[in-house]
Design a protein around this motif. Sequence first.
Motif, short mmCIF file in Angstrom:
data_model
loop_
_atom_site.label_atom_id
_atom_site.label_comp_id
_atom_site.label_asym_id
_atom_site.label_seq_id
_atom_site.Cartn_x
_atom_site.Cartn_y
_atom_site.Cartn_z
N UNK A 177 14.92 38.37 -61.92
CA UNK A 177 14.97 38.86 -60.54
C UNK A 177 14.01 40.03 -60.33
N UNK A 178 13.76 40.81 -61.37
CA UNK A 178 12.84 41.96 -61.24
C UNK A 178 11.41 41.52 -60.98
N UNK A 179 11.13 40.24 -61.22
CA UNK A 179 9.77 39.71 -60.99
C UNK A 179 9.67 38.98 -59.65
N UNK A 180 10.76 38.94 -58.88
CA UNK A 180 10.79 38.17 -57.64
C UNK A 180 11.01 39.08 -56.44
N UNK A 323 20.85 26.32 -64.20
CA UNK A 323 19.73 26.65 -65.06
C UNK A 323 19.36 25.48 -65.95
N UNK A 324 20.38 24.81 -66.51
CA UNK A 324 20.11 23.66 -67.37
C UNK A 324 19.48 22.51 -66.63
N UNK A 358 13.48 27.26 -62.19
CA UNK A 358 14.71 28.02 -62.01
C UNK A 358 14.54 29.10 -60.95
N UNK A 359 13.36 29.71 -60.92
CA UNK A 359 13.10 30.72 -59.90
C UNK A 359 13.20 30.13 -58.49
N UNK A 360 12.70 28.91 -58.32
CA UNK A 360 12.81 28.25 -57.02
C UNK A 360 14.27 28.03 -56.64
N UNK A 361 15.08 27.68 -57.64
CA UNK A 361 16.51 27.50 -57.40
C UNK A 361 17.16 28.84 -57.03
N UNK A 362 16.83 29.89 -57.77
CA UNK A 362 17.40 31.21 -57.49
C UNK A 362 17.06 31.67 -56.08
#
Length: 378
Positions: A177-180, A323-324, A358-362
Amino acid sequence: MPGTKPGENYATLMLRITLEVQLKDSTSQTVSYMMKLPHVSAAYQETWGKKKFSVFDIERDMFMIYVEEFKQLYCDVGLEVEFGAKCFKLDTPNEYVLLEDLRPRGFQSVDRKAGVDEEHILSVLTKLAQWHAASAVRVEAKGIYPSHISDGLCNEDGKHLLNKMTDGMVPYILRTLSTMEGLEACSEDIKSLAGSITRKILQAAVVDPEEFNVLNHSDCWLSNIMFLYEKQTGKLLDSYLVDYQMCKYGSVAFDLIYFLLSSPKLEIRINKFEHFVKQYYDQLIKHLKLLNYRKRLPSLIDIHKSLFKNGIWGYFAVCGVMAGSALEATETASFDNLFSDTPEGDAFRTLLYSNNSFKEHLKLVLPWLCNRGALQNI
């Protein structure tokens, strides 16, 4: 031979056994089975192998006792419903589950990473509704399920595994999250939750006798679902649930959140969430009435209230199954690397929670959970 690809199954070792059988008329026939076996690693024993009841015994009981009871309930009212593969019992003290291989009957798995369209989602939600309805009616007829069937991971035996999957993964989630950009509020909510997530999940898992309760599958995602198609046209005919190791008695919210946050195509996952809940609800009421359920039928508002009340289950889904499902197939995907405190384990968990998919999902799911109050530590 291996029965699943890396990343499709973590909890057990899955094998496909193919036999060439000579029949009494001297012809031969190929038959195949799926066999689940325990991992032998220290990480497995620490998180999964110390349960009072073997997860293999639990799953065999589910297949051979309770699934058969559910099927009989439908048979008694003139409807044939199948939930999964046939299960076989062997005369051996070893831990195992032996199942029919569904592939020769035309069943297929689908790409968990891509997710499925509305047709597939509604097929699974119908099957879940049939399962839930039968599981609730069965309690009326025979009483509550034994604790090793009804508790799932939500007891002292499963507490360590839950902690590993939730509080234990917070550093990896926060690092990503720190990168988004745009998820700062979600990050703050998760920071405030850290250290108390397992406790909140266990609190949510306490059965409220005033709610409508069912035996949840509790691991309903695309790697645990197989679909049957018509050979000539490719038309979807049916869906089967597999893997009954983690069933949990309680609110239907557990299965709905778990499946709907992990398995639909990303573009319809959130914007059709309420629509899918309504489709599930209609099927649930239809089958409760068919089975002559005698208690008060839940309202659609009851279901939505429970979805909000049990929103913390959404964070469990994000850390685990979501995530999986987003991860590309990799040879490093294993039970040991998911949980062990090794450099290899750290590298796998970093990959699991930092890949672009996963980032797209988050980016889609976390703000939705935050806006519903699911991540508030109150």
